[in-house]
Every structure is written in C-alpha cells, then in structure tokens.
Scaffold this motif. Structure first.
Motif, PDB file in Angstrom:
ATOM      1  N   HIS A  83     102.062  54.601   4.526  1.00  0.00           N
ATOM      2  CA  HIS A  83     100.794  55.312   4.337  1.00  0.00           C
ATOM      3  C   HIS A  83     100.080  54.835   3.079  1.00  0.00           C
ATOM      4  O   HIS A  83     100.668  54.795   2.010  1.00  0.00           O
ATOM      5  N   ARG A  84      98.820  54.488   3.239  1.00  0.00           N
ATOM      6  CA  ARG A  84      97.948  54.196   2.121  1.00  0.00           C
ATOM      7  C   ARG A  84      96.746  55.115   2.248  1.00  0.00           C
ATOM      8  O   ARG A  84      96.044  55.074   3.248  1.00  0.00           O
ATOM      9  N   VAL A  85      96.553  55.962   1.267  1.00  0.00           N
ATOM     10  CA  VAL A  85      95.490  56.975   1.315  1.00  0.00           C
ATOM     11  C   VAL A  85      94.614  56.842   0.082  1.00  0.00           C
ATOM     12  O   VAL A  85      95.118  56.821  -1.045  1.00  0.00           O
ATOM     13  N   GLU A  86      93.301  56.738   0.315  1.00  0.00           N
ATOM     14  CA  GLU A  86      92.323  56.706  -0.761  1.00  0.00           C
ATOM     15  C   GLU A  86      91.416  57.923  -0.600  1.00  0.00           C
ATOM     16  O   GLU A  86      90.778  58.077   0.440  1.00  0.00           O
ATOM     17  N   VAL A  87      91.374  58.764  -1.624  1.00  0.00           N
ATOM     18  CA  VAL A  87      90.543  59.968  -1.588  1.00  0.00           C
ATOM     19  C   VAL A  87      89.375  59.779  -2.537  1.00  0.00           C
ATOM     20  O   VAL A  87      89.544  59.330  -3.675  1.00  0.00           O
ATOM     21  N   ASP A  88      88.180  60.126  -2.057  1.00  0.00           N
ATOM     22  CA  ASP A  88      86.959  60.058  -2.862  1.00  0.00           C
ATOM     23  C   ASP A  88      86.210  61.370  -2.656  1.00  0.00           C
ATOM     24  O   ASP A  88      85.396  61.491  -1.736  1.00  0.00           O
ATOM     25  N   GLY A  89      86.527  62.368  -3.470  1.00  0.00           N
ATOM     26  CA  GLY A  89      85.894  63.684  -3.341  1.00  0.00           C
ATOM     27  C   GLY A  89      86.307  64.351  -2.043  1.00  0.00           C
ATOM     28  O   GLY A  89      87.488  64.617  -1.815  1.00  0.00           O
ATOM     29  N   ASP A  90      85.318  64.615  -1.177  1.00  0.00           N
ATOM     30  CA  ASP A  90      85.578  65.277   0.098  1.00  0.00           C
ATOM     31  C   ASP A  90      85.704  64.296   1.256  1.00  0.00           C
ATOM     32  O   ASP A  90      85.659  64.692   2.414  1.00  0.00           O
ATOM     33  N   ARG A  91      85.865  63.029   0.947  1.00  0.00           N
ATOM     34  CA  ARG A  91      86.045  61.989   1.959  1.00  0.00           C
ATOM     35  C   ARG A  91      87.323  61.222   1.641  1.00  0.00           C
ATOM     36  O   ARG A  91      87.740  61.141   0.477  1.00  0.00           O
ATOM     37  N   ALA A  92      87.933  60.663   2.666  1.00  0.00           N
ATOM     38  CA  ALA A  92      89.144  59.877   2.443  1.00  0.00           C
ATOM     39  C   ALA A  92      89.293  58.845   3.549  1.00  0.00           C
ATOM     40  O   ALA A  92      88.673  58.946   4.622  1.00  0.00           O
ATOM     41  N   ARG A  93      90.122  57.857   3.251  1.00  0.00           N
ATOM     42  CA  ARG A  93      90.497  56.840   4.235  1.00  0.00           C
ATOM     43  C   ARG A  93      92.003  56.685   4.165  1.00  0.00           C
ATOM     44  O   ARG A  93      92.583  56.642   3.078  1.00  0.00           O
ATOM     45  N   SER A  94      92.633  56.603   5.331  1.00  0.00           N
ATOM     46  CA  SER A  94      94.060  56.313   5.358  1.00  0.00           C
ATOM     47  C   SER A  94      94.311  55.132   6.284  1.00  0.00           C
ATOM     48  O   SER A  94      93.656  54.988   7.326  1.00  0.00           O
ATOM     49  N   LEU A  95      95.239  54.292   5.872  1.00  0.00           N
ATOM     50  CA  LEU A  95      95.730  53.181   6.684  1.00  0.00           C
ATOM     51  C   LEU A  95      97.213  53.435   6.888  1.00  0.00           C
ATOM     52  O   LEU A  95      97.956  53.635   5.919  1.00  0.00           O
ATOM     53  N   THR A  96      97.637  53.444   8.148  1.00  0.00           N
ATOM     54  CA  THR A  96      98.995  53.850   8.480  1.00  0.00           C
ATOM     55  C   THR A  96      99.577  52.941   9.550  1.00  0.00           C
ATOM     56  O   THR A  96      98.977  52.777  10.616  1.00  0.00           O
ATOM     57  N   TYR A  97     100.738  52.367   9.270  1.00  0.00           N
ATOM     58  CA  TYR A  97     101.429  51.592  10.297  1.00  0.00           C
ATOM     59  C   TYR A  97     101.967  52.539  11.362  1.00  0.00           C
ATOM     60  O   TYR A  97     102.364  53.671  11.060  1.00  0.00           O
ATOM     61  N   ALA A  98     102.009  52.052  12.601  1.00  0.00           N
ATOM     62  CA  ALA A  98     102.563  52.850  13.690  1.00  0.00           C
ATOM     63  C   ALA A  98     103.386  51.974  14.624  1.00  0.00           C
ATOM     64  O   ALA A  98     103.029  50.824  14.886  1.00  0.00           O
ATOM     65  N   ARG A  99     104.471  52.541  15.097  1.00  0.00           N
ATOM     66  CA  ARG A  99     105.284  51.953  16.157  1.00  0.00           C
ATOM     67  C   ARG A  99     105.383  53.041  17.214  1.00  0.00           C
ATOM     68  O   ARG A  99     105.893  54.127  16.951  1.00  0.00           O
ATOM     69  N   VAL A 100     104.867  52.743  18.396  1.00  0.00           N
ATOM     70  CA  VAL A 100     104.759  53.770  19.429  1.00  0.00           C
ATOM     71  C   VAL A 100     105.513  53.317  20.675  1.00  0.00           C
ATOM     72  O   VAL A 100     105.215  52.269  21.249  1.00  0.00           O
ATOM     73  N   HIS A 101     106.480  54.136  21.072  1.00  0.00           N
ATOM     74  CA  HIS A 101     107.272  53.854  22.269  1.00  0.00           C
ATOM     75  C   HIS A 101     106.858  54.811  23.379  1.00  0.00           C
ATOM     76  O   HIS A 101     106.711  56.007  23.147  1.00  0.00           O
ATOM     77  N   HIS A 102     106.659  54.271  24.589  1.00  0.00           N
ATOM     78  CA  HIS A 102     106.268  55.071  25.757  1.00  0.00           C
ATOM     79  C   HIS A 102     107.248  54.778  26.892  1.00  0.00           C
ATOM     80  O   HIS A 102     107.501  53.614  27.200  1.00  0.00           O
ATOM     81  N   GLN A 103     107.756  55.815  27.519  1.00  0.00           N
ATOM     82  CA  GLN A 103     108.595  55.676  28.716  1.00  0.00           C
ATOM     83  C   GLN A 103     107.726  55.904  29.945  1.00  0.00           C
ATOM     84  O   GLN A 103     106.821  56.746  29.918  1.00  0.00           O
ATOM     85  N   GLY A 104     108.029  55.201  30.998  1.00  0.00           N
ATOM     86  CA  GLY A 104     107.295  55.380  32.240  1.00  0.00           C
ATOM     87  C   GLY A 104     107.732  56.641  32.969  1.00  0.00           C
ATOM     88  O   GLY A 104     108.808  57.172  32.746  1.00  0.00           O
ATOM     89  N   ALA A 105     106.869  57.105  33.862  1.00  0.00           N
ATOM     90  CA  ALA A 105     107.159  58.263  34.709  1.00  0.00           C
ATOM     91  C   ALA A 105     106.562  57.978  36.087  1.00  0.00           C
ATOM     92  O   ALA A 105     105.727  57.075  36.236  1.00  0.00           O
ATOM     93  N   GLY A 106     106.982  58.748  37.083  1.00  0.00           N
ATOM     94  CA  GLY A 106     106.435  58.571  38.430  1.00  0.00           C
ATOM     95  C   GLY A 106     106.658  57.152  38.910  1.00  0.00           C
ATOM     96  O   GLY A 106     107.776  56.630  38.825  1.00  0.00           O
ATOM     97  N   PRO A 107     105.594  56.482  39.374  1.00  0.00           N
ATOM     98  CA  PRO A 107     105.758  55.119  39.888  1.00  0.00           C
ATOM     99  C   PRO A 107     106.166  54.111  38.808  1.00  0.00           C
ATOM    100  O   PRO A 107     106.615  53.016  39.120  1.00  0.00           O
ATOM    101  N   ALA A 108     106.029  54.473  37.539  1.00  0.00           N
ATOM    102  CA  ALA A 108     106.410  53.574  36.450  1.00  0.00           C
ATOM    103  C   ALA A 108     107.753  53.963  35.825  1.00  0.00           C
ATOM    104  O   ALA A 108     108.124  53.444  34.778  1.00  0.00           O
ATOM    105  N   ALA A 109     108.508  54.871  36.480  1.00  0.00           N
ATOM    106  CA  ALA A 109     109.800  55.308  35.955  1.00  0.00           C
ATOM    107  C   ALA A 109     110.698  54.092  35.752  1.00  0.00           C
ATOM    108  O   ALA A 109     110.724  53.174  36.577  1.00  0.00           O
ATOM    109  N   GLY A 110     111.413  54.072  34.658  1.00  0.00           N
ATOM    110  CA  GLY A 110     112.305  52.962  34.337  1.00  0.00           C
ATOM    111  C   GLY A 110     111.643  51.888  33.497  1.00  0.00           C
ATOM    112  O   GLY A 110     112.325  51.069  32.890  1.00  0.00           O
TER     113      GLY A 110
END
Length: 136
Positions: free
Chosen positions: A67-94
């Motif tokens: 997390h990198r967060v820069e706050v400037d009064g009532d405004r801010a910017r954040s840069l955040t790394y993400a790793r997102v895993h999704h499992q299939g369901a229904g026809p995409a199960a497995g």
C-alpha cells in the motif's frame, strides 16, 4: 495523516471482502454517487459491471499489499498491489483464473469516512481461464 492512511487501508480491505462475499451493497457503499471505476460511471454502474464479472464466478480471494497512500487534505490517492484468484462455477467448474496487478484509487473524505471517487485496476499478468468471470 497516519490515521487517514490507516482508514484508507481498512476501506481497501473492506472492499476486497465485499468483492469476495459478493456483497453488492457494501461494494456500492465504498464509492461516491458520481464515482468511476471498472470502466463504468456512477455507483450503480460500477456495481453492475462487477456483478457481470463475479456474479457467476465461484469463490474468489482478493489479496492486497504494498500500500502506498498519499493524503492531501480531504483527497487521497492509493496505489495497491493485488493478486486475485477466481474459481470457476457452473459450466466453468474446475477452471480457475488468477490476475496480478495494481489498483490506482482516488478518494475523498465524506461525513461517512473515506469513499472512492475513481478506481482503475491494471493487470500486469494473468494465468488460467478468464471464462470463469461471468454474470450470475
């Protein structure tokens, strides 16, 4: 300012949990009414786009870090790394799909705390079958 940074990081964690629980109300509450994100405009539009990707997907996990967060009064910017895993369901199960990238978020302080005014996710690389992302 440290307190603001901690609040924003907590909002990010709440948002990741809302995505994984498919808590559409909590997802919408993270954004201002006029926010932009995920290629959509407005809170309802943002929720609709996310539902179209995660609504028919199996379990997911949004892991956030660096997390990198820069706050400037009532405004801010954040840069955040993400790793997102999704499992299939229904026809995409497995099947599964995993993406790695960075969120670039803009925030505003409201009477209800920090809320997103814009969100961009840039995927740096991915693995698997993106067909697991589908509407419910």
């Amino acid at each position: 300012m440290t307190h603001d940074r901690e609040q924003i990081i907590e909002r990010l964690a709440e948002l990741a949990a809302a995505l994984d629980r498919r808590d559409w109300e909590a997802l919408g509450a993270a954004f201002t009414d006029s926010a932009t994100g995920y290629g959509a405009a407005g809170r309802d539009g943002i929720v609709a786009v996310v539902r179209a990707h995660l609504g028919g997907c199996g379990p997911s996990q949004h892991l956030l870090g660096n997390h990198r967060v820069e706050v400037d009064g009532d405004r801010a910017r954040s840069l955040t790394y993400a790793r997102v895993h999704h499992q299939g369901a229904g026809p995409a199960a497995g099947a599964s799909y995993e993406c790695f990238g960075e969120y670039d978020d803009r925030w505003t302080r409201t009477r209800d705390g920090w809320r997103l005014t814009s969100r961009t996710f840039t995927v740096s690389h991915d693995l698997g079958d993106a067909a697991v992302l589908r509407p419910g």
